[in-house]
Scaffold this motif. Structure first.
Motif: not given
Ligand SMILES: [Zn+2]
Lengths: 521, 329
Positions: A417, B135, B140, B253, B255, B261, B274, B325, B328
Motif C-alpha cells: 500500500s 469498493f 472486490f 472489513s 478490505w 493488507r 463489509s 475509507d 479502514d
C-alpha cells in the motif's frame, strides 16, 4: 490443492515464528505422501514450475477482464497473484487435483491445452486456491517462510536435530519420501552422495563498531572480500562441480575450470573473471552469469578463475570441525600441489592492530576488485549458516550522490500500500536522466514521507508507475558504478539505497550526469 | 447538474448533502463520522441518524433537527426530497432530489445485501446517480457474510483457549457482527470494548436483537478464553489489547479480501464482511437506476468512471475530500 492453499494462506497471516512452525508441523502430520514432500519442495524453493510464463496467465486474464480495470486493480492490490485471484469472474463446479498431481499436470502441460486448462483451473478454484495456484506457477511464494524455518518445523515434527537435516538437505530430492520415513522413525537416516551434494556455506556477519572493543586482534586473520560470487567447488576424479552460495549448480556456465586432480575435495572460494589472477570488474563477471551455453569468445574475453578461501572435505574426510588454521594449512598444501591457471589462493593480510587494519582498509582497497575485508577467527570451525562471533565482513564505505526523485511504484508484500520503489536521476543538460532505482535504505517514517510526496505530487501515471514533480532530492548510497549499455544514462549503480531525504536541498544543486561519471566511473 | 454542484450543494434551497464543514442547511445520509459532522445550523435526516448524531456529538450538535420518514416526500420550494433506505447502517438513506422533473439520487454509503440490523436497501430510478465507490474495483467481490462468520466460529472450536479479538467499526459493523453471530445461533455473551457500548444500547432501543453483551472490564484474564471480543481496530493495536492472553486478531472489513493488507495490519483471521456495496453491487445498481449520468463521490472512482464509459454512461469523479475509507479505520 485445497489443503496446500490453506496452508500457505495460514503461513502468510501468521506472524509468530513459533506458530508458523506449529502450522507446518500440523500439515506434515496430516498430509499424505507425496503431497507433503512436494509442498515442502515448493516452500523451500527446491521445485519450480518454470514452463508456464506468467505473461501467459496475464493474457488469459486479459481475455476475460477489461485491461484498464485490471491495471487499476493491480495498481491498487500490488500483488499479481492476489489481483488475479480476486478479479477472476468465472465460476465452475469441481475440485482441483491435489498438490502433487497439480505439479505434475502443470509441468507436463502442452501448449495446445494450456489456455483451456488454466482457464478451467482458475474457474474451479476458490479464491485462496486461485491465489496459491498463481503463486505456484509464478514461483516465489513470499509467505515469510524461509527454508530454515521449514527445516525447523521438520525437526520438530520428527523430533530430530535440525543440523542433521541441514547436512543432508542438498543431497535429497522432492518429494523427500526417504526424509519423511526417517522423520517418522520408519526408515534410516537418508544417505547422500557427497560428490554431488552442496554443503551449506559459512557466512559472515557485518562488523559493527562495538565489535572492535571486544575483539582481540591476535585471534583473527584478515582477507580481502573479493567482488565476485561466492562458490563451492567439488572435485572428484578430475570432474569439477561449481555451486553458488544458494546451492545452485552453475558448473555449465564455467566449463573452462578444470583440474587433473583425482582425489575428492570440497573447496570454498570466490569466482572471478580476469587474467593472471587479476580480477576485472563485476560487470565483466556478469557477462558470464546465467548463460546456459558459453561461447569460446566469451571464455576468451572473460576468463574465470577462483580465489580459494577454505577447504571443507579432503579424500572424503570432513574437515569442518577443524579450526581455521588447520584448514588453511590443508588448503595451502592442496593449492601448491594442484596449482593451475584456474585456482588462486586468497591472500592473508598481515596486521598488528585494529588501527593498522583500519588503515589498510582505507588505503589499499581497489575499488573494482574488493568489496571490503573479511575478518575470521583463527579458532573457528566451518559452521554452516551465519553463526555469531566467527566471521565478520567489513565492507568499504559506500559512495553517495544527491539525486532527484522521478518515478515511483508501489512495493510488494508488506509494502503493497506504499509507494516504495523509487527511480531517481541526475541532470543531463536541463533534462533529468534516470540513473537508478532503490527500494530500501529508508526507515518507516521516511517511507511515509516519500509515499505522501508521491501521492500528492503525481504529474502523470503510466499503469502502476507514477511520475512525480521533480522537486524532491534524496541522498543515494551505492557500492559502485558500472558503465552500462542497457541503461540510457550509461551507468548502473550497484546496491543503491536511499540514505537520507534531502527535502531541504534545491534541485539546482544536483550534479550533472557527466560530472557523476567523471567522479565515479 | 446545473442546480447541484460538485460539492453536493443544492443551490435552489441552499442545502448541502453530508457537508464536511459546518453549514446552514445539511441533509445527512447516515451517522458515520465522515458524513455526519457536528456544528450545522439545520439538519434534515432520519430519526435514527439524528439520534446517532446526538449520541456521538451531544444533544446540541446542531441548532435544529428535522426528521424525515422513509419514503415520505418533503417539498422545499421547488425541490422535492425523499429518503430511501440505503441498507448501510441503522438510519442510513439514499437521498432523492427532484427538480422540474429531473431526478438525482445520492446513494450516500450503501449495500444491497440483506442486513437484519437496518432497513433493507431499496432501488430508486433516477436520471443522475451520485454514488459512493469505496469498493469500486472488480477485485472486490464480497463473499457470503454467513460463511465468513462461520470461519470465526470454526476458529473458536479450533482454539478454544484463545480469545478472539475482532476489529470492528463502532457504528454499524459491530452491531451487524453481533447480529450475524446470533443468526448462527451463537448465544453466549459477547464482550465489547467500552467505545461500542452506547451505540449497541441504542440499536437495542430500536428493537434490534443483539442478545447479551458485556463490557470488557473484568480483571481475570481467564474469563476471555475462547470468547469473542469486539473492539475498534485501533484499540486492538494499542495497549488495551494486552489484557487478553494470546489472542487471535480478527478484523471484519471489506478490505480483508486483500491478504497483503490483512497481513500488514497483523490480522490473523480476516473476515470479509463489509457494509458497502462491492463491485458487482455498484455496477448492477448503476444499470438498474437507468441513470444517464453517474457522479462518483469517493472511493476507487477511476474504475467506476471507466466502467461507465464502457457501458455508454457519462461518468465523472467528484473526489470529495474528507471522505475516508470508512472501514479502514
Ligand atoms: Zn458510512
Amino acid at each position: 490443492m485445497r489443503s496446500f492453499s490453506e496452508l500457505i494462506n495460514k503461513l502468510l497471516l501468521t506472524s509468530s515464528r513459533n506458530r508458523k512452525v506449529d502450522v507446518l508441523c500440523d500439515y506434515f502430520k496430516n498430509a499424505p505422501d507425496p503431497d507433503r514432500g512436494f509442498t515442502l519442495a515448493i516452500i523451500t524453493n527446491s521445485l519450480e514450475i518454470k514452463n508456464i510464463p506468467i505473461s501467459k496467465i496475464k493474457e488469459i486474464v486479459r481475455e476475460t477482464v477489461d485491461e484498464e480495470l485490471f491495471a487499476l486493480s493491480y495498481d491498487y492490490v500490488g500483488d499479481l497473484a492476489e489481483t488475479i485471484s480476486l478479479i477472476w469472474p468465472n465460476k465452475e463446479n469441481g475440485n482441483l487435483p491435489q498438490i502433487s498431481k497439480m505439479i505434475s499436470i502443470l509441468k507436463n502441460i502442452n501448449k495446445n491445452e494450456l489456455t483451456r486448462k488454466i482457464h478451467s483451473f482458475l474457474s474451479i478454484a476458490n479464491e485462496t486456491e486461485r491465489w496459491a495456484l498463481i503463486k505456484l506457477i509464478s514461483g516465489g511464494l513470499r509467505i515469510g517462510v524461509s527454508s530454515r524455518l521449514a527445516k525447523t518445523a521438520l525437526a520438530k515434527f520428527g523430533e530430530k536435530k535440525l543440523d542433521d537435516i541441514e547436512k543432508i538437505w542438498h543431497g535429497i530430492d522432492p518429494p523427500y519420501e526417504n526424509l519423511f520415513k526417517w522423520l517418522c522413525d520408519s526408515g534410516p537416516f537418508p544417505e547422500i552422495d557427497l560428490k554431488n551434494t552442496f554443503n551449506p556455506m559459512m557466512l559472515a556477519n557485518p562488523l559493527e563498531d562495538k565489535d572492535f572493543i571486544n575483539l582481540n586482534c591476535n585471534n583473527f586473520v584478515a582477507e580481502w572480500k573479493w567482488d565476485g560470487i561466492r562458490v563451492q567447488i567439488i572435485i572428484n576424479d578430475t570432474k569439477v562441480k561449481i555451486f553458488s552460495r544458494t546451492g545452485d549448480d552453475i558448473s555449465l556456465s564455467f566449463p573452462e575450470i578444470k583440474t587433473l586432480e583425482k582425489n575428492m575435495v570440497i573447496l570454498d572460494g570466490e569466482l572471478l573473471v580476469g587474467r593472471n589472477h587479476i580480477p576485472m570488474n563485476f560487470n565483466s563477471l556478469q557477462q558470464r552469469l546465467n548463460r546456459k551455453k558459453v561461447s569460446l569468445k566469451h571464455i576468451d574475453d572473460f576468463p574465470a578463475f577462483v580465489k580459494l578461501y577454505d577447504i571443507l572435505y579432503l579424500n572424503n574426510d570432513d574437515l569442518r570441525e577443524k579450526n581455521w588454521e588447520e584448514r588453511r594449512n590443508l588448503l595451502e598444501n592442496w593449492y601448491y600441489k594442484n596449482k593451475n591457471e584456474f585456482f588462486d589462493l586468497s591472500k592473508i593480510i598481515n596486521f598488528n592492530s585494529w588501527k593498522n587494519l583500519t588503515a589498510i582498509r582505507k588505503n589499499e582497497i581497489i575499488d573494482e576488485q574488493h568489496e571490503g575485508l573479511m575478518i575470521k577467527r583463527k579458532s573457528s570451525p566451518y559452521i554452516s549458516g551465519r553463526p555469531k562471533g566467527h566471521w565478520y565482513k567489513w565492507k568499504k564505505d559506500p559512495k553517495t550522490v544527491d539525486a532527484i526523485l522521478m518515478y515511483a511504484v508501489r512495493g510488494h508484500g508488506k509494502r503493497s500500500s506504499y509507494y516504495s520503489d523509487f527511480t531517481f536521476g541526475l541532470w543531463d543538460g536541463n533534462q533529468l536522466s534516470p540513473i537508478g532505482k532503490a527500494y530500501f535504505g529508508f526507515n518507516d517514517n521516511e517511507l511515509k514521507i516519500l509515499d505522501k510526496f508521491v501521492r500528492n505530487n503525481t504529474i502523470k501515471k503510466y499503469g502502476p508507475v507514477r511520475e512525480v514533480e521533480k522537486t524532491f532530492v534524496i541522498e543515494v548510497a551505492f557500492d559502485s558504478v558500472n558503465s552500462s549499455t542497457r541503461h540510457k544514462s550509461g551507468v548502473a549503480l550497484r546496491f543503491p539505497r536511499i540514505k537520507r531525504l534531502r527535502e531541504d536541498k534545491p534541485t539546482s544543486e544536483v550534479i550533472q550526469l557527466c560530472e557523476f561519471k567523471l567522479e565515479f566511473l | 447538474m446545473k442546480w447541484i454542484n460538485e460539492n453536493l450543494y443544492i443551490s435552489p434551497i441552499n442545502t448541502y448533502i453530508d457537508p464536511s464543514k459546518p453549514v446552514e442547511n445539511a441533509i445527512i445520509t447516515h451517522g458515520h463520522a465522515d458524513h455526519a459532522k457536528p456544528g450545522h445550523k439545520n439538519v434534515l435526516a432520519t430519526k435514527e441518524t439524528i439520534n446517532i448524531m446526538k449520541i456521538r456529538y451531544g444533544e446540541n450538535c446542531a441548532q435544529n433537527f428535522q426528521e424525515l420518514t422513509l419514503n415520505k416526500t418533503l417539498k422545499i420550494d421547488d425541490i422535492k426530497i425523499t429518503f430511501y433506505p440505503a441498507g448501510h447502517i441503522l438510519g442510513s438513506v439514499q437521498v432523492l432530489a427532484e427538480y422540474k422533473g429531473e431526478r438525482i439520487n445520492f446513494t450516500g454509503d450503501y449495500k444491497t445485501k440483506k442486513d437484519k440490523t437496518c432497513e433493507n436497501f431499496e432501488p430508486v430510478k433516477c436520471h443522475t446517480l451520485v454514488t459512493e465507490a469505496t469498493f469500486g474495483l472488480p477485485v472486490f467481490q464480497h463473499p457470503n457474510e454467513h460463511n465468513e462468520i462461520k470461519k470465526l466460529l470454526r476458529s473458536l472450536e479450533l482454539f478454544p483457549k484463545r480469545p478472539h479479538l475482532v476489529g470492528v467499526y463502532a457504528l454499524g459493523k459491530a452491531q451487524r457482527i453481533i447480529g450475524l453471530l446470533r443468526q448462527q445461533r451463537y448465544d453466549k455473551e459477547i464482550f465489547i470494548h467500552g467505545a461500542l457500548e452506547k451505540l449497541c444500547n441504542y440499536y437495542v432501543e430500536e428493537k434490534i436483537f443483539l442478545g447479551k453483551f458485556l463490557k470488557t472490564n473484568l480483571k481475570d484474564k481467564k474469563v476471555y478464553q475462547g470468547e469473542i471480543i469486539l473492539a475498534p481496530p485501533s484499540s486492538i493495536k494499542n495497549v488495551w489489547s494486552r489484557k487478553f492472553e494470546d489472542p487471535i486478531i480478527c478484523q471484519a472489513s471489506g478490505w480483508m479480501s486483500i491478504k497483503q493488507r490483512a497481513k500488514q495490519s497483523l490480522v490473523e483471521l480476516p473476515l470479509i464482511i463489509s457494509d458497502h456495496a462491492d463491485w458487482n453491487e455498484l455496477t448492477q445498481y448503476i444499470k438498474l437506476t437507468g441513470a444517464e449520468n453517474v457522479y462518483v463521490t469517493h472511493g476507487r472512482e477511476e474504475a467506476i468512471v471507466h466502467w461507465c464509459k464502457l457501458n455508454q454512461i457519462n461518468g465523472l469523479a467528484l473526489s470529495l475530500s474528507g471522505r475516508e475509507d470508512e472501514e479502514d479505520l
